[in-house]
Design a protein around this motif. Structure first.
Motif, short mmCIF file in Angstrom:
data_model
loop_
_atom_site.label_atom_id
_atom_site.label_comp_id
_atom_site.label_asym_id
_atom_site.label_seq_id
_atom_site.Cartn_x
_atom_site.Cartn_y
_atom_site.Cartn_z
N TYR A 195 0.82 -1.21 0.00
CA TYR A 195 0.00 0.00 0.00
C TYR A 195 0.85 1.27 0.00
CZ TYR A 195 -4.39 -2.47 0.49
OH TYR A 195 -5.50 -3.24 0.23
N ALA A 196 2.14 1.13 -0.28
CA ALA A 196 3.05 2.28 -0.34
C ALA A 196 3.79 2.25 -1.66
CB ALA A 196 4.02 2.24 0.84
N PRO A 197 3.12 2.60 -2.76
CA PRO A 197 3.75 2.51 -4.07
C PRO A 197 5.01 3.36 -4.21
CG PRO A 197 1.68 3.74 -4.19
CD PRO A 197 1.73 3.10 -2.84
N ALA A 198 5.16 4.38 -3.37
CA ALA A 198 6.36 5.23 -3.44
C ALA A 198 7.62 4.48 -3.03
CB ALA A 198 6.18 6.47 -2.56
N THR A 199 7.48 3.29 -2.47
CA THR A 199 8.67 2.50 -2.10
C THR A 199 9.24 1.74 -3.29
OG1 THR A 199 7.33 0.59 -1.40
CG2 THR A 199 7.90 2.23 0.29
N ALA A 200 8.57 1.79 -4.44
CA ALA A 200 9.12 1.16 -5.64
C ALA A 200 10.48 1.78 -5.94
CB ALA A 200 8.18 1.33 -6.82
N ILE B 214 8.10 3.25 7.17
CA ILE B 214 7.94 3.27 5.71
C ILE B 214 7.82 4.69 5.19
CG2 ILE B 214 6.35 2.65 3.85
CD1 ILE B 214 5.95 -0.03 5.25
N ALA B 215 7.10 5.52 5.90
CA ALA B 215 7.00 6.93 5.50
C ALA B 215 8.36 7.61 5.49
CB ALA B 215 6.05 7.68 6.43
N ALA B 216 9.23 7.23 6.44
CA ALA B 216 10.54 7.87 6.54
C ALA B 216 11.44 7.53 5.36
CB ALA B 216 11.21 7.46 7.85
N VAL B 217 11.33 6.31 4.83
CA VAL B 217 12.24 5.93 3.74
C VAL B 217 11.82 6.55 2.41
CG1 VAL B 217 12.89 3.77 4.85
CG2 VAL B 217 11.05 3.77 3.15
N THR B 218 10.60 7.06 2.34
CA THR B 218 10.14 7.68 1.10
C THR B 218 10.02 9.20 1.22
OG1 THR B 218 7.82 7.29 1.71
CG2 THR B 218 8.91 5.62 0.36
N ALA B 219 10.40 9.73 2.38
CA ALA B 219 10.27 11.18 2.60
C ALA B 219 11.24 11.95 1.72
CB ALA B 219 10.51 11.49 4.08
#
Length: 218
Positions: A191-196, A213-218
């Motif tokens: 549910y976090a496509p920004a981690t692609a 998870i939010a931190a790794v895509t910030a």
């Protein structure tokens, strides 16, 4: 969400299947042994008998039709030799990428392992060395494709209860992580496509999964 999981009878896979079912999502688990079908149904998943060592990309692609994502959680497992580390941990991961491309499924989560970046040290057990090389080769192949890939590298796996707090980053210090927390992280990544495009190492820690998870895509 409709998710196809390779290695559907594995410990992490069954935990992920339960997590998906709990959200009302659909999980299809690929298994090679039809005797495992009942266990998948009990986890809330639809079993699909497909031996990844004895199929082709076209046949596998048919099983992926309509999927929103695929998760590679398969492995040759304890007691297998170096040959099957290659045919499963590398070959099946590559085959799943081939099939996903044919089926038009872009999202791909690859469960790998910490420790694959460096060549196996001198004196490493031959089978373990083959496992590490196979995992790294799978990462290199799959991430080079035109797919939305997230690679997750858990640390030492345990069967502890989930803690819900983790350390997640490009590189982390070696440590342990419960399989239940790995499954929850995989669910969150779906549910976090920004981690692609990210390769992430995972161990237990102090940060809630969503925040990590939010931190790794910030």
């Amino acid at each position: 969400m409709r998710v196809v999981i390779a290695g559907g009878h594995g410990k992490i896979a069954k935990l992920l299947e339960r997590e998906l079912a709990g959200r009302g999502d659909t999980a299809l688990g690929l298994i090679r042994n039809p005797d495992h079908a009942a266990a998948l149904r009990a986890a809330g998943a639809e079993p699909v008998v497909c031996d990844l060592e004895h199929t082709d990309a076209g046949t596998l692609a048919a099983h992926l039709a309509g999927a929103d994502a695929v998760v590679f959680a398969a492995g040759a497992g304890p007691g297998s030799g170096a040959g099957r580390k290659d045919t499963v941990d590398r070959g099946a991961a590559v085959l799943l990428a081939d099939a996903a491309t044919r089926a038009g499924v872009r999202r791909y989560l690859l469960v790998s392992s910490m420790g694959v970046d460096a060549p196996p040290s001198e004196g490493t057990d031959d089978v373990w060395a083959a496992y590490l090389r196979a995992k790294k080769a799978a990462e290199d192949d799959v991430t080079a494709r035109n797919l939305d890939v997230t690679v997750l590298r858990p640390g030492r796996l345990t069967d502890d209860e989930p803690g819900g707090r983790i350390t997640l980053a490009r590189h982390v210090e070696p440590g342990a992580i419960s399989r239940a927390d790995v499954a929850r992280v995989l669910l969150a990544l779906l549910y976090a496509p920004a981690t692609a495009g990210h390769t992430l190492e995972l161990v237990g820690g102090d940060t809630p999964i969503a925040d990590a998870i939010a931190a790794v895509t910030a």
